[in-house]
Design an enzyme around this catalytic site. Structure first.
Site, PDB file in Angstrom:
ATOM      1  N   ARG A 182       0.845  -1.210   0.000  1.00 40.99           N
ATOM      2  CA  ARG A 182       0.000   0.000   0.000  1.00 40.99           C
ATOM      3  C   ARG A 182       0.873   1.250   0.000  1.00 40.99           C
ATOM      4  O   ARG A 182       0.592   2.211  -0.717  1.00 40.99           O
ATOM      5  CB  ARG A 182      -0.930   0.005   1.222  1.00 40.99           C
ATOM      6  CG  ARG A 182      -2.067  -0.995   1.127  1.00 40.99           C
ATOM      7  CD  ARG A 182      -2.983  -0.919   2.355  1.00 40.99           C
ATOM      8  NE  ARG A 182      -3.804   0.274   2.346  1.00 40.99           N
ATOM      9  CZ  ARG A 182      -4.533   0.683   3.381  1.00 40.99           C
ATOM     10  NH1 ARG A 182      -4.536  -0.004   4.509  1.00 40.99           N
ATOM     11  NH2 ARG A 182      -5.252   1.779   3.297  1.00 40.99           N
ATOM     12  N   CYS A 241      -1.483   6.049   9.352  1.00 50.42           N
ATOM     13  CA  CYS A 241      -1.830   4.793   8.676  1.00 50.42           C
ATOM     14  C   CYS A 241      -2.835   5.128   7.582  1.00 50.42           C
ATOM     15  O   CYS A 241      -2.664   6.104   6.859  1.00 50.42           O
ATOM     16  CB  CYS A 241      -2.404   3.794   9.690  1.00 50.42           C
ATOM     17  SG  CYS A 241      -3.823   4.436  10.619  1.00 50.42           S
TER      18      CYS A 241
END
Length: 283
Positions: A182, A241
């Site tokens: 990611r 995050c």
């Protein structure tokens, strides 16, 4: 001198506390089936807290604060009080993902309003089950204790604008705790755009854990994060995050190492990636 409570508690230590008067056990597991799973099986006495409705105030426009913005202090005060928690309570929170689900987020939020006795169950629900911790079914009803007294968020946070300034400042570290795929922009299962914030370094939250899903020892975590953070002053350390939840897992790991807790960027990638900001991808 008063010894500070460890941020983590083992299943064995928790079992020994089971009959303690001030113990409040919280199940913060998250996901579509989390509440049904809780009704089917939870640690005896555990009250359920919902990430989406109690630990966040989700807005229609995710560009404003990301996927899991913090609730107001007033809202959180009601949530904490509704969970029977008073300033004297010894709160232990767990989830079904080694604290990486929402247990660490609840730990951070409760610590951020000044609560002292808050710990996360190391290894989550499965570790307690493995040693025979008693389980229960159905809904556990909380005692009413009134509003929890709060005045402000006492742990550091940063805004989108502050993070943008940090992207060009070599004296700031921005830690992205998402999976490497990611971070590099190879996949993006949850947000609209893949990639990462410029100047961010990737330290996946999963690297806080050993092969059994337990947090590394405080000494190993200290060695790991001292090497990453170096001499950067604590006010220049930022952790994020996807939506401000799993970042708290790394904040918990850093606290467990005995290091000062860095700033949380609550909006995280979900906010950054929806605001036309610069995005970096890697091969």
């Amino acid at each position: 001198m008063k010894q500070e409570l460890s941020s983590l508690i083992s299943a064995t230590e928790l079992l020994a506390l089971l009959e303690t008067k001030n113990l409040i056990l919280i199940d913060a597991s998250n996901g579509k089936e989390a509440f049904n799973n809780y009704l089917e099986s939870h640690l005896l006495g555990a009250l359920f807290v919902d990430l989406n409705t109690q630990l966040a105030t989700i807005k229609e426009d995710v560009a404003e604060g990301g996927r899991h913005p913090l609730p107001t202090l007033e809202q959180f005060s009601k949530v904490v009080g509704a969970l029977s928690i008073t300033p004297q309570s010894h709160v232990v929170v767990y989830d079904d993902k080694s604290g990486a689900n929402a247990a660490a987020r609840f730990w951070w939020m409760l610590k951020a309003v000044g609560h002292e006795k808050i710990q996360v169950l190391n290894g989550g629900k499965s570790t307690a089950e493995a040693i025979g911790f008693p389980l229960a079914k159905g809904f556990e009803k909380a005692e009413k204790v009134g509003l929890y007294p709060v005045s402000n968020w006492q742990l550091p946070q940063v805004t989108l604008n502050k993070v943008e300034k940090a992207t060009t400042n070599p004296d700031v570290i921005i830690i992205d705790v998402r999976e490497t795929a990611r971070y590099k922009g190879h996949v993006e299962p949850l947000d609209l755009v893949a990639g990462h914030i410029p100047n961010a370094v990737n330290v996946p939250f999963s690297t806080n854990l050993d092969e059994n899903g337990l947090f590394l020892s405080p000494s190993l975590l200290k060695e790991k994060y001292q090497a990453i953070l170096g001499n950067i002053p604590v006010e220049n350390r930022i952790v994020h995050c996807g939506s401000g939840v799993t970042a708290c897992h790394t904040l918990l790991a850093i606290a467990s190492a005995g290091l000062p807790i860095p700033s949380l960027y609550v909006g995280s990638w979900s906010e950054w990636s929806r605001n036309g900001k610069e995005i970096v991808t890697e091969e």
